[in-house]
Design a protein around this motif. Structure first.
Motif, PDB file in Angstrom:
ATOM      1  N   UNK A  19     -82.016 -80.296 -20.629  1.00 23.78           N
ATOM      2  CA  UNK A  19     -82.046 -79.579 -19.300  1.00 23.78           C
ATOM      3  C   UNK A  19     -80.690 -78.549 -19.157  1.00 23.78           C
ATOM      4  N   UNK A  20     -80.157 -77.693 -18.455  1.00 24.14           N
ATOM      5  CA  UNK A  20     -79.454 -76.992 -18.113  1.00 24.14           C
ATOM      6  C   UNK A  20     -78.005 -76.863 -17.945  1.00 24.14           C
ATOM      7  N   UNK A  21     -76.952 -78.025 -17.733  1.00 27.76           N
ATOM      8  CA  UNK A  21     -75.818 -78.588 -17.844  1.00 27.76           C
ATOM      9  C   UNK A  21     -76.276 -79.694 -19.333  1.00 27.76           C
ATOM     10  N   UNK A  22     -77.584 -80.194 -20.030  1.00 27.99           N
ATOM     11  CA  UNK A  22     -76.925 -81.522 -21.431  1.00 27.99           C
ATOM     12  C   UNK A  22     -78.296 -81.053 -21.578  1.00 27.99           C
ATOM     13  N   UNK A  23     -78.508 -81.923 -23.062  1.00 32.25           N
ATOM     14  CA  UNK A  23     -79.187 -82.127 -23.406  1.00 32.25           C
ATOM     15  C   UNK A  23     -79.404 -83.791 -23.977  1.00 32.25           C
ATOM     16  N   UNK A  24     -80.405 -84.766 -23.552  1.00 31.69           N
ATOM     17  CA  UNK A  24     -79.959 -85.974 -23.408  1.00 31.69           C
ATOM     18  C   UNK A  24     -80.921 -86.798 -24.395  1.00 31.69           C
ATOM     19  N   UNK A  25     -80.423 -88.009 -25.084  1.00 35.46           N
ATOM     20  CA  UNK A  25     -81.694 -87.986 -26.095  1.00 35.46           C
ATOM     21  C   UNK A  25     -81.956 -89.718 -26.025  1.00 35.46           C
ATOM     22  N   UNK A  26     -83.334 -90.378 -26.122  1.00 39.40           N
ATOM     23  CA  UNK A  26     -83.052 -91.127 -26.154  1.00 39.40           C
ATOM     24  C   UNK A  26     -84.426 -92.122 -27.839  1.00 39.40           C
ATOM     25  N   UNK A  39     -80.622 -95.953 -29.056  1.00 39.88           N
ATOM     26  CA  UNK A  39     -79.563 -94.946 -28.540  1.00 39.88           C
ATOM     27  C   UNK A  39     -79.756 -93.981 -27.403  1.00 39.88           C
ATOM     28  N   UNK A  40     -78.548 -93.813 -27.159  1.00 37.51           N
ATOM     29  CA  UNK A  40     -79.110 -93.290 -25.837  1.00 37.51           C
ATOM     30  C   UNK A  40     -77.509 -92.267 -26.298  1.00 37.51           C
ATOM     31  N   UNK A  41     -77.843 -90.601 -25.951  1.00 36.52           N
ATOM     32  CA  UNK A  41     -76.799 -89.554 -26.124  1.00 36.52           C
ATOM     33  C   UNK A  41     -77.033 -88.561 -25.277  1.00 36.52           C
ATOM     34  N   UNK A  42     -75.800 -87.980 -25.484  1.00 35.81           N
ATOM     35  CA  UNK A  42     -75.711 -86.702 -24.230  1.00 35.81           C
ATOM     36  C   UNK A  42     -74.866 -85.884 -25.023  1.00 35.81           C
ATOM     37  N   UNK A  43     -75.253 -84.309 -25.171  1.00 37.89           N
ATOM     38  CA  UNK A  43     -74.471 -83.354 -25.366  1.00 37.89           C
ATOM     39  C   UNK A  43     -74.342 -82.045 -24.411  1.00 37.89           C
ATOM     40  N   UNK A  68     -76.242 -84.016 -31.866  1.00 41.15           N
ATOM     41  CA  UNK A  68     -76.943 -84.709 -31.341  1.00 41.15           C
ATOM     42  C   UNK A  68     -77.648 -85.617 -32.496  1.00 41.15           C
ATOM     43  N   UNK A  69     -78.372 -84.622 -33.305  1.00 38.94           N
ATOM     44  CA  UNK A  69     -78.692 -85.194 -34.387  1.00 38.94           C
ATOM     45  C   UNK A  69     -78.260 -85.979 -35.854  1.00 38.94           C
ATOM     46  N   UNK A 340     -79.894 -93.828 -14.825  1.00 40.25           N
ATOM     47  CA  UNK A 340     -81.086 -92.787 -14.452  1.00 40.25           C
ATOM     48  C   UNK A 340     -80.794 -91.115 -15.229  1.00 40.25           C
ATOM     49  N   UNK A 341     -80.392 -90.635 -15.355  1.00 42.14           N
ATOM     50  CA  UNK A 341     -80.418 -89.281 -16.360  1.00 42.14           C
ATOM     51  C   UNK A 341     -80.876 -89.323 -17.585  1.00 42.14           C
ATOM     52  N   UNK A 342     -81.623 -90.235 -17.979  1.00 43.09           N
ATOM     53  CA  UNK A 342     -82.632 -90.503 -19.235  1.00 43.09           C
ATOM     54  C   UNK A 342     -83.970 -90.818 -18.323  1.00 43.09           C
ATOM     55  N   UNK A 343     -84.574 -90.775 -17.489  1.00 39.58           N
ATOM     56  CA  UNK A 343     -85.762 -91.000 -17.306  1.00 39.58           C
ATOM     57  C   UNK A 343     -86.707 -89.868 -18.506  1.00 39.58           C
ATOM     58  N   UNK A 344     -85.834 -88.733 -17.817  1.00 40.15           N
ATOM     59  CA  UNK A 344     -86.964 -87.941 -18.908  1.00 40.15           C
ATOM     60  C   UNK A 344     -87.126 -88.677 -20.170  1.00 40.15           C
ATOM     61  N   UNK A 345     -86.241 -88.532 -21.096  1.00 39.58           N
ATOM     62  CA  UNK A 345     -85.984 -88.856 -22.289  1.00 39.58           C
ATOM     63  C   UNK A 345     -86.598 -90.515 -22.768  1.00 39.58           C
ATOM     64  N   UNK A 346     -86.291 -91.224 -22.166  1.00 38.75           N
ATOM     65  CA  UNK A 346     -87.089 -92.502 -22.251  1.00 38.75           C
ATOM     66  C   UNK A 346     -88.098 -91.653 -22.056  1.00 38.75           C
TER      67      UNK A 346
END
Length: 358
Positions: A19-26, A39-43, A68-69, A340-346
């Motif tokens: 995303x433009x504000x962060x990278x979210x990972x699931x 795992x649930x991560x945001x940078x 994240x890696x 809720x912000x991890x919907x796409x990553x999920x």
């Protein structure tokens, strides 16, 4: 061709939402009793590295993904991402007797007249769906096309961050894929109803509709939580970063409810009402039965009750992890508010358990 990324069955895949504000990972796993949230991560993303869902600085994005890696188990190296803003999907009708190879050749011919870009600038993929109800001699085929430069930018960013790219997906399908995971949050009859899933990001909102669990419609619109942030900047003389923090932490003056929250609520209702009306007009459907809200803006105060009352549609805030088992490293105190912000990553992580793109 995107098929080289989409069609191969893979082991566990990290879903990465750039995303433009962060990278979210699931990262999800699967046990005997269902999915496990591993795992649930945001940078945080440097400003300007991604604009309108298009990567502007591959190296900067790669550096964020590399963080994240380092936090993901080393045994999982595969990743999935969405293809960016310029994606076209169409249902076309082909002869039911065509082989896969014949279908691929014919679709490339069809795509030349359907895609408003030169074919040498796009990556194509397709999936055979089901036999056409009106004409059993035809089969419905989903054609997907994305700008190759956008796909390659994501592949490069993921690889720069230490992942092997196994899936480049379409965002509207990534949003719809966790549909089964949020059914338990809706009334019992939702399984056979029309459910609109509204993912409100920082600058873009994706409106995606399912009927009886099948994706039937999607539309993007320029609107997001950044509008709320900029109001905070304007009213309270804060930097953008200070305003973002104040928004997330609720560290705002008592009168913010009238000065920034109420006006944002008004615009939010207008945007979603307009999206619903466009869907009803184009689809011929009578109504939307339920709304599922996700994205970072879903956490803005009062959204669930606001939309239920103003639109007259039962609304829930998405939590795709609600019924899952969680690994010990998941912060349970924070999960409910950030889920809720991890919907796409999920949705991307769920590609671990499906061999096709939907």
């Amino acid at each position: 061709m995107l098929s080289s990324l989409w069609k191969k069955k893979v082991s566990l895949i990290v879903g990465i939402d750039i995303g433009s504000h962060s990278v979210k990972a699931v990262l999800l796993n699967q046990g005997n009793d269902g999915y496990i949230l591993e795992a649930l991560l945001e940078e945080t993303m440097p400003r300007g590295a991604v604009i309108d869902r298009e990567i502007q600085d591959i190296e900067a994005v790669g550096n964020v993904i590399a963080k994240i890696r380092k936090k993901i188990t080393s045994s999982v190296t595969h990743a999935a991402a969405v293809s960016g803003q310029t994606v076209i999907t169409k249902i076309i009708y082909m002869d039911v007797n065509l082989s896969e190879q014949e279908l691929a050749s014919q679709i490339e011919i069809e795509a030349d007249s359907l895609i408003p870009y030169p074919l040498d600038e796009v990556s194509l993929d397709f999936e055979s769906l089901d036999v056409n109800e009106s004409d059993p001699s035809k089969i419905n085929v989903l054609l997907s096309a994305a700008r190759t430069e956008s796909v390659e930018a994501r592949v490069s960013a993921l690889e720069s961050g230490g992942f092997q790219t196994k899936v480049i997906d379409v965002e509207s399908y990534a949003i719809s894929r966790p549909y089964d995971l949020i059914l338990s949050q809706l009334p019992d009859d939702a399984e056979n109803k029309i459910v609109a899933m509204v993912d409100i990001g920082s600058v873009m909102t994706l409106f995606s509709v399912t009927e009886a669990g099948q994706h039937i419609y999607s539309r993007d619109q320029i609107f997001g939580g950044e509008q709320y942030t900029r109001s905070i900047v304007s009213y309270y003389n804060k930097t953008f970063e200070e305003a973002e923090f104040a928004k997330v932490s609720n560290d705002l003056p008592p009168n913010y409810t009238f000065e920034v929250l109420a006006p944002f609520h008004t615009v939010l209702v207008q945007q979603i009402r307009r999206a619903i009306q466009m869907f009803l007009t184009s689809s011929g459907k009578d109504k939307v039965d339920y709304l599922v809200i996700s994205g970072g803006t879903a956490s803005v105060e009062g959204v669930e009750n606001l939309l239920t009352e103003e639109l007259g549609i039962h609304t829930v805030i998405a939590n795709p992890f609600k019924e899952m088992k969680k690994s010990d490293n998941i912060d349970m105190d924070k999960l409910e508010s950030i889920a809720p912000k991890f919907m796409v990553a999920a949705g991307l992580a769920l590609r671990s358990f499906s061999s096709w793109h939907i």
